[in-house]
Design an enzyme around this catalytic site. Structure first.
Site, short mmCIF file in Angstrom:
data_model
loop_
_atom_site.label_atom_id
_atom_site.label_comp_id
_atom_site.label_asym_id
_atom_site.label_seq_id
_atom_site.Cartn_x
_atom_site.Cartn_y
_atom_site.Cartn_z
N CYS A 42 -13.64 -4.80 5.39
CA CYS A 42 -12.51 -4.71 4.48
C CYS A 42 -12.79 -5.37 3.13
O CYS A 42 -12.63 -4.75 2.08
CB CYS A 42 -11.29 -5.33 5.15
SG CYS A 42 -9.84 -5.33 4.13
N GLY A 178 -9.97 13.01 4.78
CA GLY A 178 -9.20 11.90 5.33
C GLY A 178 -8.98 10.84 4.25
O GLY A 178 -9.10 11.13 3.05
N ILE A 180 -10.68 8.03 3.38
CA ILE A 180 -11.81 7.63 2.53
C ILE A 180 -12.16 8.74 1.55
O ILE A 180 -12.34 8.51 0.35
CB ILE A 180 -13.04 7.27 3.40
CG1 ILE A 180 -12.77 5.98 4.17
CG2 ILE A 180 -14.31 7.14 2.54
CD1 ILE A 180 -13.90 5.49 5.03
N THR A 267 -16.21 11.30 7.50
CA THR A 267 -15.69 12.01 8.68
C THR A 267 -15.30 11.04 9.79
O THR A 267 -15.30 11.40 10.95
CB THR A 267 -16.75 13.00 9.20
OG1 THR A 267 -17.99 12.32 9.32
CG2 THR A 267 -16.91 14.18 8.26
N ASP A 309 -10.84 -2.89 14.80
CA ASP A 309 -11.46 -1.56 14.86
C ASP A 309 -12.28 -1.35 16.14
O ASP A 309 -12.58 -0.21 16.49
CB ASP A 309 -12.41 -1.36 13.67
CG ASP A 309 -11.67 -0.99 12.38
OD1 ASP A 309 -10.43 -1.06 12.36
OD2 ASP A 309 -12.35 -0.64 11.39
N HIS A 441 18.72 -1.67 -9.97
CA HIS A 441 18.47 -0.53 -10.85
C HIS A 441 17.84 -1.02 -12.15
O HIS A 441 18.29 -2.03 -12.69
CB HIS A 441 19.80 0.17 -11.18
CG HIS A 441 19.64 1.29 -12.15
ND1 HIS A 441 19.09 2.49 -11.80
CD2 HIS A 441 19.94 1.36 -13.48
CE1 HIS A 441 19.07 3.29 -12.86
NE2 HIS A 441 19.57 2.62 -13.89
#
Ligand code: FAD
Ligand code: NAI
Length: 462
Positions: A42, A178, A180, A267, A309, A441
Site C-alpha cells: 500500500c 479493474g 488498477i 488482471t 490480502d 449548503h
C-alpha cells in the site's frame, strides 16, 4: 533470540496496524518486514504512490480543461516527469517513515528480513529464531499475470513498474478494466498517452453496480480512454522497445493485435505466502492460495492468525487494517469484530467512484424488495460551480423498512461522501434518517441527502 507475545509477519496496512494495536493493548510485539521500508504494498507500490500520480495528473487535467473557463489564463503547465516521480517518491518516504516513527513510539521491534515459521511459536528471520506466543501472518499479495504474458517491468509492466516508468509512453495498452487498470490508465491518459484498455468481460469494474459501470465507462471514454471489451488477451510479444498484444474477441473468436510502447498487466492479485513454510506447518490454504481462517482470523494451527490480502475478502488496505485491529483484540482477549457488509470500495479516478453494501443486481438476484433513490450531481450547486456535475448518488433501501442496503456514488469526492452512508449502515439507519439530517449548503454531501429524500417523498432539486 527474543521472546514476544506477538510477532507479525509483514508490515503492510494489515501488519503494521495489528502490531500497533497489539502494543497498545500491552503485548510485547515485533513486526518482520523484508522490504527496505515499512508500509507494505500500500505505502510503497500501491495506494499511496498511485494516489500521488492521480493527484498530480488531475491538476494538469484541471489546468488544461477548466482553468480558462474560470478566467485563469496563461499557458497550461507542462509535465516534468522526473519531478512528478520525485514528488511521488517523497510522498512514499513521508508515509513509510511515519510508520517507523509509530513503531518506535509504540516500542515495536522491527525485525528486518524475510520471516518463516519453522514450527509453532517460532519465527525465523535470517539466522535468528524468535519465540512468539502468537503469530499474525500479514504477508499480503503479489501480481497475478496471465499465461502467455511475461512481466519484465520494462515494456510489460505490473502496477509496480507502471509507477516508475522512465518516460511517459506514447501508446499504452492496459490489460484489465479493474481498479488498477482504470486508475493508472487515467494517469497516463491525462499525461498524454494514448491508452487502450482491453477487458475480458463486457463491462468494466466487475462486481460494481451496473448503472455505475455504464456511467463510469462513458465518462472515461469522454476523457479519451479507449476500450476493447469482451476480449481475452492470449499473449504479449515483446520486441526491442515495443510490444504486441494479441487478443481474441469472445463474440466471434476473431484474433486481433494491438501495438504498444508499454503494456500494463492489471488482471488481479493473488496472496503472497512464499517461504513462510505453511505446508510443513499444515496451515490450510484454499485453492486460490488464500490462508483459511475462522471468523476470528485464527488458522487451523493454534497460535497462528492471518489477515489482509493473504486471506479471503476484498483486497483493500482498510479491510486489512480492520482485520489487523480486530485480530490484535482477539489475541488480547477482547472482542475483535469486522463488519464485512460495510466495507467501502473507492476508485480514485475523476470522478471518483465509491460503493458500499449491496448492488441493485445483488438485491434482484436475492429476490429482495428494495427501492432506489437517485440524485444527479447536475442538481447540486457546488458540483455545478466546480465542473463536477457528471455522476450521481444511488441509494438502495429496503422497500418495507426503509433500511439502507447499499450506496453507489460516481461523482466528486465520492470516496469521502460514501462514509456518511457507511456510518448510517453501521447504525442500521433508514434512508429517512439521512433525509432528516441537516446537510450544510453548498456541499457535495447534499447530493447524498437528496438521494435519501428520493427514497421517500422525493428530492427537492430535481
Ligand atoms: P501488503 O500491503 O501487501 O503488505 C505485506 C508486506 O509483507 C509486504 O511489505 C511484504 O514485503 C511483507 N512480507 C511478505 N512476506 C514476508 C515475509 N515472509 N517476511 C517478511 N515480510 C514479508 N487498496 C485500497 O484500499 N485503496 C487503494 O487506493 C489501493 N490502491 C492500490 C494501488 C495499487 C497499485 C495496488 C497494487 C494495490 C492497491 N490497493 C489499494 C490494495 C492494497 O495495497 C492492499 O489491499 C493492501 O496493501 C493489503 O495489505 P496487507 O497488509 O494485507 O499486505
Ligand atoms: P481487478 O480484479 O480489479 O481487475 C482485473 C480485471 O482484469 C477484471 O476486470 C478482469 O475481468 C480483467 N481480466 C482478467 N483476465 C483478463 C484477460 N485475459 N484479458 C482481459 N482482461 C482480463 O484487479 P486489479 O485491477 O489488478 O487490482 C487488484 C487488486 O488491487 C484489486 O482487488 C483491488 O481491490 C486492489 N486495488 C484497489 C484500489 C483501490 O481501492 N482504489 C486501487 C488499486 C488496486
Amino acid at each position: 533470540m527474543a521472546n514476544y507475545d506477538v510477532i507479525v509477519i509483514g508490515s503492510g496496512p494489515g501488519g503494521y496496524v495489528a502490531a500497533i494495536r497489539c502494543a497498545q493493548l500491552g503485548l510485547k510485539t515485533a513486526c518482520v518486514e523484508g522490504r527496505e521500508t515499512l508500509g507494505g504494498t500500500c505505502l510503497n507500490v500501491g495506494c499511496i504512490p498511485s494516489k500521488a500520480l492521480l493527484h498530480a495528473s488531475h491538476q494538469l487535467h484541471e489546468a488544461e480543461h477548466n482553468f480558462a473557463k474560470m478566467g485563469l489564463k496563461g499557458k497550461s503547465p507542462s509535465v516534468d516527469w522526473k519531478q512528478m516521480l520525485s514528488y511521488k517518491d517523497d510522498t512514499i518516504g513521508q508515509n513509510t517513515k511515519g510508520i517507523e516513527f509509530l513503531f518506535k513510539k509504540n516500542k515495536i521491534d522491527w525485525l528486518k528480513g524475510w520471516g518463516s515459521i519453522p514450527e509453532k511459536g517460532k519465527v525465523k528471520v535470517g539466522d535468528e529464531v524468535h519465540e512468539a506466543k502468537n503469530i499474525i501472518i500479514a504477508t499480503g499479495s503479489e501480481v497475478s499475470t496471465l499465461p502467455g504474458v511475461e512481466i519484465d517491468e520494462k515494456t510489460v509492466v505490473s502496477s509496480t513498474g507502471a509507477l516508475e516508468l522512465p518516460k511517459i509512453p506514447k501508446k499504452m495498452v492496459v490489460i484489465g478494466a479493474g481498479v488498477i487498470g482504470l486508475e493508472l490508465g487515467s494517469v497516463y491518459s491525462r499525461l498524454g498517452s494514448e491508452v487502450t484498455v482491453v477487458e475480458f468481460l463486457d463491462h468494466i469494474t466487475p462486481g460494481m453496480d451496473g448503472e455505475v459501470q455504464k456511467q463510469f465507462q462513458k465518462l472515461l471514454k469522454k476523457q479519451g480512454l479507449n476500450f476493447i471489451m469482451g476480449a481475452a488477451v492470449q499473449s504479449v510479444e515483446t520486441l526491442k522497445t515495443k510490444a504486441k498484444v494479441n487478443y481474441k474477441l469472445r463474440k466471434d473468436d476473431s484474433e486481433e493485435t494491438l501495438d504498444a510502447d508499454v503494456v500494463l498487466v492489471a488482471t488481479g492479485r493473488k496472496p503472497f505466502t512464499d517461504g513462510l513454510g505453511l505446508d510443513a506447518l499444515g496451515v490450510k490454504v484454499s485453492d486460490r492460495g488464500q490462508i483459511e481462517t475462522d471468523d476470528q482470523w485464527r488458522t487451523n494451527v493454534e497460535g497462528i492468525y492471518a489477515i489482509g490480502d493473504a486471506i479471503d475478502g476484498p483486497m483493500l488496505a482498510h479491510k486489512a487494517e480492520d482485520e489487523g485491529m480486530a485480530a490484535a483484540e482477539v489475541i488480547a482477549g477482547k472482542h475483535g469484530h469486522v463488519n464485512y457488509g460495510v466495507i467501502p470500495g473507492v476508485i480514485y479516478t475523476h470522478p471518483e467512484v465509491a460503493t458500499v453494501g449491496q448492488t441493485e443486481e445483488q438485491l434482484k438476484d436475492a429476490g429482495r424488495a428494495y427501492k432506489v433513490g437517485k440524485f444527479s450531481f447536475m442538481g447540486n450547486g457546488r458540483a455545478k460551480a466546480n465542473f463536477a456535475g457528471d455522476g450521481f448518488v444511488k441509494l438502495l433501501a429496503d422497500k418495507e423498512t426503509d433500511r439502507i442496503l447499499g450506496a453507489h456514488i460516481i461523482g466528486p469526492m465520492a470516496g469521502d461522501l460514501i462514509h456518511e452512508v457507511c456510518v448510517a449502515m453501521e447504525f442500521g439507519a433508514a434512508a429517512e434518517d439521512l433525509a432528516l439530517t441537516c446537510h450544510a449548503h453548498p456541499t457535495y454531501s447534499e447530493a447524498v441527502r437528496e438521494a435519501a429524500l428520493a427514497c421517500g417523498d422525493g428530492p427537492i432539486h430535481s
